[in-house]
Design a protein around this motif. Structure first.
Motif, short mmCIF file in Angstrom:
data_model
loop_
_atom_site.label_atom_id
_atom_site.label_comp_id
_atom_site.label_asym_id
_atom_site.label_seq_id
_atom_site.Cartn_x
_atom_site.Cartn_y
_atom_site.Cartn_z
N ASN A 1 -4.11 4.96 13.15
CA ASN A 1 -3.76 5.98 12.16
C ASN A 1 -3.86 7.38 12.75
O ASN A 1 -3.06 8.26 12.41
CB ASN A 1 -4.68 5.87 10.94
CG ASN A 1 -4.12 4.98 9.86
OD1 ASN A 1 -3.40 5.44 8.97
ND2 ASN A 1 -4.40 3.68 9.95
N ILE A 2 -4.83 7.62 13.62
CA ILE A 2 -5.02 8.94 14.20
C ILE A 2 -3.94 9.26 15.23
O ILE A 2 -3.41 10.38 15.27
CB ILE A 2 -6.42 9.05 14.84
CG1 ILE A 2 -7.49 9.09 13.73
CG2 ILE A 2 -6.53 10.29 15.73
CD1 ILE A 2 -8.92 9.09 14.25
N THR A 3 -3.55 8.30 16.02
CA THR A 3 -2.65 8.57 17.16
C THR A 3 -1.17 8.37 16.85
O THR A 3 -0.32 8.72 17.68
CB THR A 3 -3.02 7.69 18.37
OG1 THR A 3 -2.88 6.30 18.00
CG2 THR A 3 -4.45 7.95 18.81
N LYS B 1 -7.91 5.88 23.41
CA LYS B 1 -9.26 5.68 22.88
C LYS B 1 -10.11 6.94 23.05
O LYS B 1 -10.89 7.30 22.16
CB LYS B 1 -9.93 4.50 23.58
CG LYS B 1 -9.33 3.15 23.20
CD LYS B 1 -10.01 2.03 23.99
CE LYS B 1 -9.38 0.68 23.67
NZ LYS B 1 -9.97 -0.41 24.48
N THR B 2 -9.95 7.61 24.19
CA THR B 2 -10.71 8.85 24.43
C THR B 2 -10.33 9.91 23.41
O THR B 2 -11.20 10.59 22.83
CB THR B 2 -10.44 9.38 25.85
OG1 THR B 2 -10.85 8.39 26.80
CG2 THR B 2 -11.20 10.67 26.10
N ALA B 3 -9.02 10.06 23.15
CA ALA B 3 -8.56 11.05 22.17
C ALA B 3 -9.07 10.72 20.78
O ALA B 3 -9.49 11.61 20.02
CB ALA B 3 -7.04 11.11 22.18
N THR B 4 -9.06 9.45 20.42
CA THR B 4 -9.54 9.02 19.11
C THR B 4 -11.03 9.31 18.97
O THR B 4 -11.49 9.83 17.94
CB THR B 4 -9.28 7.52 18.90
OG1 THR B 4 -7.88 7.26 19.01
CG2 THR B 4 -9.77 7.07 17.54
N LEU C 1 -15.57 12.38 16.54
CA LEU C 1 -16.76 13.20 16.73
C LEU C 1 -16.54 14.62 16.22
O LEU C 1 -17.41 15.19 15.55
CB LEU C 1 -17.15 13.23 18.21
CG LEU C 1 -17.64 11.90 18.81
CD1 LEU C 1 -17.85 12.03 20.31
CD2 LEU C 1 -18.93 11.44 18.13
N GLN C 2 -15.37 15.19 16.51
CA GLN C 2 -15.09 16.57 16.14
C GLN C 2 -15.07 16.76 14.62
O GLN C 2 -15.61 17.74 14.10
CB GLN C 2 -13.75 17.01 16.73
CG GLN C 2 -13.37 18.46 16.43
CD GLN C 2 -12.01 18.82 17.00
OE1 GLN C 2 -11.50 18.16 17.90
NE2 GLN C 2 -11.40 19.87 16.47
N LEU C 3 -14.47 15.80 13.91
CA LEU C 3 -14.35 15.93 12.45
C LEU C 3 -15.44 15.16 11.71
O LEU C 3 -15.43 15.11 10.48
CB LEU C 3 -12.97 15.46 12.00
CG LEU C 3 -11.88 16.54 12.00
CD1 LEU C 3 -11.53 16.95 13.43
CD2 LEU C 3 -10.62 16.03 11.31
N SER D 1 -7.19 14.74 11.43
CA SER D 1 -7.32 14.52 12.87
C SER D 1 -5.99 14.06 13.48
O SER D 1 -5.68 14.37 14.63
CB SER D 1 -8.40 13.48 13.16
OG SER D 1 -8.00 12.19 12.75
N ARG D 2 -5.19 13.34 12.69
CA ARG D 2 -3.85 12.91 13.14
C ARG D 2 -3.03 14.12 13.56
O ARG D 2 -2.35 14.12 14.59
CB ARG D 2 -3.17 12.14 12.03
CG ARG D 2 -1.74 11.76 12.30
CD ARG D 2 -1.09 11.19 11.05
NE ARG D 2 -1.69 9.92 10.64
CZ ARG D 2 -1.38 9.28 9.51
NH1 ARG D 2 -0.50 9.80 8.68
NH2 ARG D 2 -1.95 8.14 9.22
#
Length: 511
Positions: free
Chosen positions: A357-359, A378-381, A386-388, A413-414
């Protein structure tokens, strides 16, 4: 655990606990519900409200404790037993069959028959009409559910509950998709039910509604009861303190960003019978709130800007350059992100993972020679989670199992991965608890502080006033006025007066 029964209670939970593998959802919960009262149930997502509701309606059976109904201990093994006893529930997602009629839904699996076994539709029609008359609502009982409004569908659920002589009616977030006019109508029906002696358990994140409709309110947190109050003896700040466990000193974040250059300019936006000559702009570093009644044209305007709907005329400039939005793909290419008010149908992909859903919007950036670079994805997700501060067990969790607030942060985040300059966010905190709302507001303020611009459509006037730098009020497809809060603090009365076409003036003292 106390075994003493509250004499006046129609329904009572006594020391109820509920455990799932690795999680204790409810811990020694005791609540008494009185006959003919509207009893609100509030708390952050994860407080245990849904689990308790499912125990009351027979979906779950408690691990510990007991239920007492009409003075007798009961154990409901399924929803049918609870409903037959007189406890009915209206879930946020209605349990109606869309292509069936009102009558067919009301009496589904409980059809009236003649002595020879034939359906007695005449009797069913009369019973349904009598119940509608009893709650003061007119409805075509032969109409199909798919042709009814949301509030009419809620009425069908209420009639269905009353047709089995419900003495307790549980309503889960009943106002989530209602207009102000529909909500007032629902409240009239609830008051009629109360006068009829029905106990209504009203579950809501909207504290304004709690104080308007409820006699008492119980606050839950982390699977436990924090306390029960008469609504006349408490206030909103006190309930918020009970819900989040801390003092709320700044519910809305301080507006600290500086308005920069124009990111979006809209002129001559016209659509026959819907919009007339809409003109406004959006700058770097600001939240432009859009307010107005349900039929004001707010959503149609946004859909035309995004290319979802076609306009008869529209002059758009994005970052100083002419732009033509023929589809949502053009909007994305123009660095515009969009979050719909309907997360379920036009936001999340429920069965897919949080990661997917995020990517999904920026998937091409993870491709190499046609293959997805899983490690990079996976790193971006992980970074976005963590950020949000998205609460998940892991990135492979199904998206539709997240709370409403975490779903909304996932949608934000998407777009953060796609890095738009302009965010259009509709009803950013609908169906979200107080703590999650504050997180969403913080994220929005961080976005504009970084030089982005946000167009926010919201039906909650306190939210519009608390979050927006400027407020554009719409009425009947036109711009009724724009309030710049840098020089003039808006009020709910001022916005509503503009939305309905009344004159409004502010005295020097009110300024």
């Amino acid at each position: 655990m106390s075994t003493e029964i509250t004499p006046d209670a129609i329904l009572e939970l006594k020391g109820i606990s509920m455990s799932f593998p690795g999680v204790k959802a409810l811990n020694d919960v005791s609540i008494a519900f009185l006959p003919g009262e509207v009893h609100a149930l509030v708390g952050e997502n994860g407080a245990g409200k849904s689990t308790m509701m499912k125990i009351l309606s027979g979906v779950y059976q408690a691990t510990e404790g007991s239920l007492v109904f009409k003075g007798e201990p009961v154990l409901f093994k399924n929803p049918q037993q609870a409903q037959t006893a007189g406890i009915s529930i209206i879930f946020q997602e209605f349990s109606l069959i869309k292509n069936f009629t009102v009558i067919e839904n009301v009496f589904l699996n409980r059809e009236h028959t003649h002595p020879l076994g034939f359906l007695d539709r005449k009797k069913e029609r009369q019973v349904a009409l009598d119940l509608l008359k009893e709650i003061g609502f007119e409805l075509d009982v032969d109409a199909r559910i798919e042709d009814l409004t949301v509030v009419q569908q809620q009425v069908v659920e209420i009639v269905k509950a009353l047709s089995v002589t419900a003495s307790v009616l549980i309503m889960d977030e009943p106002s989530a998709v209602l207009t102000d006019k529909e909500l007032k109508r629902l409240f009239e029906i609830i008051r009629t039910l109360k006068n009829r002696g029905v106990t209504v358990i009203y579950i809501s994140h909207m504290l304004e509604e709690v104080f308007e409709i409820a006699d008492r309110v119980t606050v839950m947190k982390d699977g436990q009861v924090v306390g029960t109050k008469n609504t006349c003896d408490t206030d909103k700040p006190n309930l918020i303190r009970m819900m989040v466990g801390r003092e709320i000193t700044a519910y809305y974040p301080e507006r600290t960003s500086t308005r920069g250059k124009k990111l979006l300019e809209v002129k001559n936006l016209t659509k026959k019978k819907a919009l007339e000559n809409i003109a406004f702009d959006l700058h770097e570093g600001e939240v432009l709130g859009i307010a107005g009644l349900a039929d004001s044209g707010r959503n149609t305007m946004v859909h035309c800007i995004l290319g979802i709907d076609s306009a008869d005329s529209c002059d758009l400039q994005v970052e100083g350059k002419p732009a033509a939005m023929r589809s949502i793909h053009d909007a994305i290419a123009g660095r515009i992100g969009f979050i719909s008010e309907d997360r379920k149908n036009f936001g999340i992909f429920g069965p897919m993972t949080v990661k997917d859903n995020i990517t999904i919007v920026d998937l091409h950036s993870f491709l190499r020679l046609g293959f997805i670079r899983r490690k990079k994805e996976k790193t971006a997700t992980t970074d976005q989670i963590l950020q949000l501060r998205i609460k998940v067990s892991n990135m492979f969790q199904r998206a539709d199992t997240l709370s409403g607030g975490n779903q909304q942060k996932m949608l934000l985040s998407r777009w953060l991965l796609k890095r738009p300059r302009i965010f259009i966010i509709c009803e950013p905190t609908r169906g979200i608890d107080v703590g999650a709302k504050m997180e969403i507001y913080r994220i929005m303020r961080d976005l504009v502080s970084a030089g982005n611009g946000i167009i926010m459509i919201s039906s909650e006037l306190p939210e519009v006033i608390g979050v927006s730098d400027r407020i554009m009020v719409m009425k009947s497809g036109r711009v009724a006025g724009i309030i710049d809060q840098a020089s003039e603090r808006a009020s709910e009365e001022q916005i509503m007066s503009m939305a309905v076409g009344h004159r409004f003036s502010i005295t020097e003292e009110e300024k």
